[in-house]
Design a protein around this motif. Structure first.
Motif, PDB file in Angstrom:
ATOM      1  N   LEU A 401       0.831  -1.201   0.000  1.00  0.00           N
ATOM      2  CA  LEU A 401       0.000   0.000   0.000  1.00  0.00           C
ATOM      3  C   LEU A 401       0.875   1.265   0.000  1.00  0.00           C
ATOM      4  N   ARG A 402       1.992   1.191   0.767  1.00  0.00           N
ATOM      5  CA  ARG A 402       2.889   2.343   0.820  1.00  0.00           C
ATOM      6  C   ARG A 402       3.526   2.626  -0.540  1.00  0.00           C
ATOM      7  N   ILE A 403       3.951   1.539  -1.234  1.00  0.00           N
ATOM      8  CA  ILE A 403       4.554   1.719  -2.571  1.00  0.00           C
ATOM      9  C   ILE A 403       3.535   2.298  -3.535  1.00  0.00           C
ATOM     10  N   ARG A 585       9.151   5.095 -12.994  1.00  0.00           N
ATOM     11  CA  ARG A 585       7.861   4.404 -13.156  1.00  0.00           C
ATOM     12  C   ARG A 585       8.061   2.899 -13.252  1.00  0.00           C
ATOM     13  N   ARG A 586       9.099   2.478 -13.996  1.00  0.00           N
ATOM     14  CA  ARG A 586       9.395   1.047 -14.072  1.00  0.00           C
ATOM     15  C   ARG A 586       9.737   0.491 -12.694  1.00  0.00           C
ATOM     16  N   ASN A 587      10.453   1.293 -11.909  1.00  0.00           N
ATOM     17  CA  ASN A 587      10.852   0.839 -10.576  1.00  0.00           C
ATOM     18  C   ASN A 587       9.639   0.595  -9.682  1.00  0.00           C
ATOM     19  N   PHE A 588       8.655   1.499  -9.764  1.00  0.00           N
ATOM     20  CA  PHE A 588       7.425   1.290  -8.986  1.00  0.00           C
ATOM     21  C   PHE A 588       6.750  -0.021  -9.391  1.00  0.00           C
ATOM     22  N   VAL A 589       6.670  -0.249 -10.710  1.00  0.00           N
ATOM     23  CA  VAL A 589       6.032  -1.481 -11.203  1.00  0.00           C
ATOM     24  C   VAL A 589       6.776  -2.709 -10.694  1.00  0.00           C
ATOM     25  N   ARG A 590       8.116  -2.665 -10.754  1.00  0.00           N
ATOM     26  CA  ARG A 590       8.915  -3.823 -10.307  1.00  0.00           C
ATOM     27  C   ARG A 590       8.768  -4.063  -8.808  1.00  0.00           C
ATOM     28  N   ARG A 591       8.703  -2.985  -8.011  1.00  0.00           N
ATOM     29  CA  ARG A 591       8.561  -3.148  -6.557  1.00  0.00           C
ATOM     30  C   ARG A 591       7.213  -3.763  -6.195  1.00  0.00           C
TER      31      ARG A 591
END
Length: 647
Positions: A401-403, A585-591
């Motif tokens: 939820l935080r991410i 943005r890619r990093n958010f998706v990967r996390r």
């Protein structure tokens, strides 16, 4: 080493560099590192090396053996003369020899009548249908020589037509050609000639400029204020037996003499030393006479004696064709080739290498920054996941939820980033306006009007001074504006780095101040036409019109080059921001994907951490490989470059 051998080495270096650049481009694409800014930089480097031309201009009064010298240095391999070199006037119009792979072998000739129309030579180059074309068979030396003979063609015209074309001036009788018994005057049939052929040296980027004598040079200002000043080397040919004559000195002082750094690009050739080979004089006496002529010529022209060489082009050509090494040595031709090769190509290689090295370092920084961003994101993910060890499902859910909240906040921050872009683009618009063609025309309009006024132009020198002062001030303002934009970028990038954890770094700003040196060179090349001796020629409306067009063509090249530098800087800054936005943005998706996998599988946490650590190792290898490939570009070693790209 001869000029041909040196040029072969230079060509080999350029081919090796182009191949390594292609391999680096493929490697970057394969590893998803080909971002917009990197691609732009690669394209610039490729064009810089591929399109690098080396122009050698040959200048002489009539009957100095200039075309024969070109034959001896460049075309002896054909076993005969290619450029017309018979007695009397041969090259009647400026002739450029070069190679363009997109154009078939041909001779293109621009009719002399185009001087009567309000277009510059640069404009005519972009109108190929206006040139007469003769196809060339480069494998048939006889057909080649026969076709190129057309550059010697002439027309016979009336005095009024000769005056309109710039070859007759009642006020300057000493400069006028002879009038025939029929009252007609002989003028060149062609204004300019372009020879496109796949000669090995021309294919590697050599351009040879063969110029006509004094009268034709003075009548074509675009040649003297544009082509000659841009030549990387000028070979000025004199007759060995006469040394520097009055007409030779006129050409030198008005069109070729330079001071300071440009002086090393001038070579003087005392041709036809075979006319001094006297059976009644000993070889030692002949050499003393030749040495005396070299020293005297150097003193008169203000050059170092080592820049004055004595040769026999005719004997050198004969020696090469017949394989007579003894005659070749006596002709001294190889000494000239060595001087051209060592001095000209050595200097050109240093300049090109320095420019290329700067581009490669920028490429390395931009790509390395992207690798660093990915590496930093991996470290953050590993630390984030490592903190979940031993935690229950509720904690993992809270992390997700935080991410997602961080992602939403980041997406909502687009307005701030858009504001940075808006300010950047507004300032850039002002900078582009200063360097644009509309502004340039406005700045030159006063000078253009002064040049087009009828009669003696008493205030034209002052108009030149004012115009170039304004142009230099424009460049200074553009340089200041670029510095302001750079400062704005640094502040904005610093804020974005602090707020979003970016690693933005503004690219090096364009160095616009150095274009002021180009303006000085252009101004100096025009001052020759503002002397009292040229006042009557300048009074001719047709000549003044040609001079104005030549000036605008040369200035446009400087301003377009400066504009291209600004555009590359702008694209590098914009591409860097786009890249880091996309990576974030890619990093958010990967996390989020990583946390989802951990929620779905009990053993997924350790597996995901090991997977990320494996990616870390791969990135370290990528960074090392990037350094290796860019180092190879800087050195361009002799071994097969394919060995350097095994990943």
């Amino acid at each position: 080493m001869s000029f041909n051998q040196e040029f072969d080495d230079h060509g080999a270096w350029r081919r090796q560099f182009a191949l390594r650049l292609k391999l680096l481009s493929e490697w970057l694409t394969d590893h998803d590192l080909m971002e917009a800014g990197v691609n732009e930089r690669l394209d610039q480097l490729h064009a810089q090396v591929k399109n690098d031309k080396i122009m050698v201009a040959f200048v002489a009064e009539f009957s100095r053996g200039k075309s024969e010298l070109i034959n001896a240095v460049f075309f002896a391999g054909y076993g005969r003369r290619i450029m017309p070199a018979s007695a009397g006037r041969t090259t009647m119009c400026p002739t450029e020899l070069g190679y363009d792979a997109e154009v078939p072998p041909c001779l293109r000739l621009l009719p002399i009548e185009t001087r009567l129309q309000p277009k510059s030579l640069l404009d005519w180059r972009n109108a190929p249908n206006k040139w007469e074309r003769v196809d060339l068979d480069v494998n048939d030396p006889q057909q080649l020589a026969r076709a190129i003979q057309k550059v010697a063609e002439v027309r016979r015209v009336s005095k009024s037509e000769a005056a309109a074309l710039g070859f007759w001036n009642e006020e300057l009788p000493d400069d006028n050609p002879l009038v025939g018994p029929d009252g007609l005057i002989e003028v060149p049939k062609w204004r300019h000639a372009l020879i496109n052929m796949a000669h090995p040296l021309l294919k590697q980027g050599l351009v040879i400029l063969d110029t006509p004598g004094l009268n034709a040079i003075g009548a074509e200002p675009e040649l003297t204020v544009s082509l000659l000043p841009q030549a990387h080397a000028v070979v000025f040919i004199l007759a060995a037996d006469t040394g520097v004559t009055k007409s030779d000195l006129t050409i030198w002082r008005q069109h070729l003499a330079v001071q300071g750094q440009g002086q090393e690009s001038r070579l003087v050739v005392l041709n036809k030393i075979d006319t001094m080979w006297d059976a009644l004089s000993s070889p030692e006496q002949v050499q003393l006479q030749i040495a005396s002529q070299r020293t005297d010529s150097a003193d008169i022209l203000g050059l170092s004696p080592k820049q004055v060489l004595a040769v026999s082009a005719q004997k050198g050509l004969l020696a090469k064709v017949s394989g007579d090494d003894k005659l070749l040595e006596a002709s001294n031709l190889m000494e000239l080739e060595s001087a051209l090769g060592v001095d000209l190509l050595g200097q050109r290689r240093r300049i090109l290498s320095a420019a290329v090295a700067s581009g490669i370092q920028a490429l390395r920084q931009e790509t390395g920054r992207l690798v660093h961003i990915r590496a930093r994101d991996l470290v953050e993910q590993i630390q984030e996941l490592d903190g979940l060890r031993g935690k229950n499902a509720g904690v993992i859910k809270q992390m997700r939820l935080r991410i997602e909240q961080e992602q939403a906040d980041f997406d909502a921050s687009g307005a701030k980033i858009h504001a940075v872009r808006s300010v950047h683009l507004r300032l850039l618009k002002n900078l582009f306006a200063l360097l644009g063609s509309t502004h340039l025309k406005a700045e030159v309009s006063e000078l253009s009007r002064a040049l087009k006024q009828p009669g003696i132009k008493l205030g034209v020198r002052r108009a030149y001074g004012h115009t170039f002062d304004r142009l230099r001030a424009d460049l200074a303002r553009a340089d200041t504006l670029a510095a302001e934009i750079q400062s704005m970028l640094e502040g904005s990038f610093k804020g974005l780095n602090a707020e979003y954890g970016f690693s933005l770094q503004p690219p090096s700003p364009p160095q616009l101040a150095h274009y002021a040196r180009d303006l000085v060179a252009i101004e100096k090349s025009h001052l020759q036409y503002l002397s009292l001796g040229n006042a009557l020629r300048l009074a001719q409306p047709e000549f003044a019109e040609r001079l104005t067009r030549a000036l605008m063509s040369r200035l446009r090249v400087v301003y377009d080059t400066a504009m291209n530098e600004v555009e590359l800087w702008n694209k590098s800054a914009s591409a860097q921001l786009d890249t880091q936005l996309r990576e974030r943005r890619r990093n958010f998706v990967r996390r989020i994907e990583a946390v989802s996998r951990i929620q779905q599988a009990a053993g997924g946490l350790d597996g995901r951490i090991r997977e990320l650590q494996s990616h870390q190792t791969e990135l370290n290898l990528l960074d090392a490989k990037l350094a290796e490939l860019t180092d190879h570009l800087l050195s361009v070693p002799e071994e097969d470059p394919a060995e350097a790209v095994a990943v």
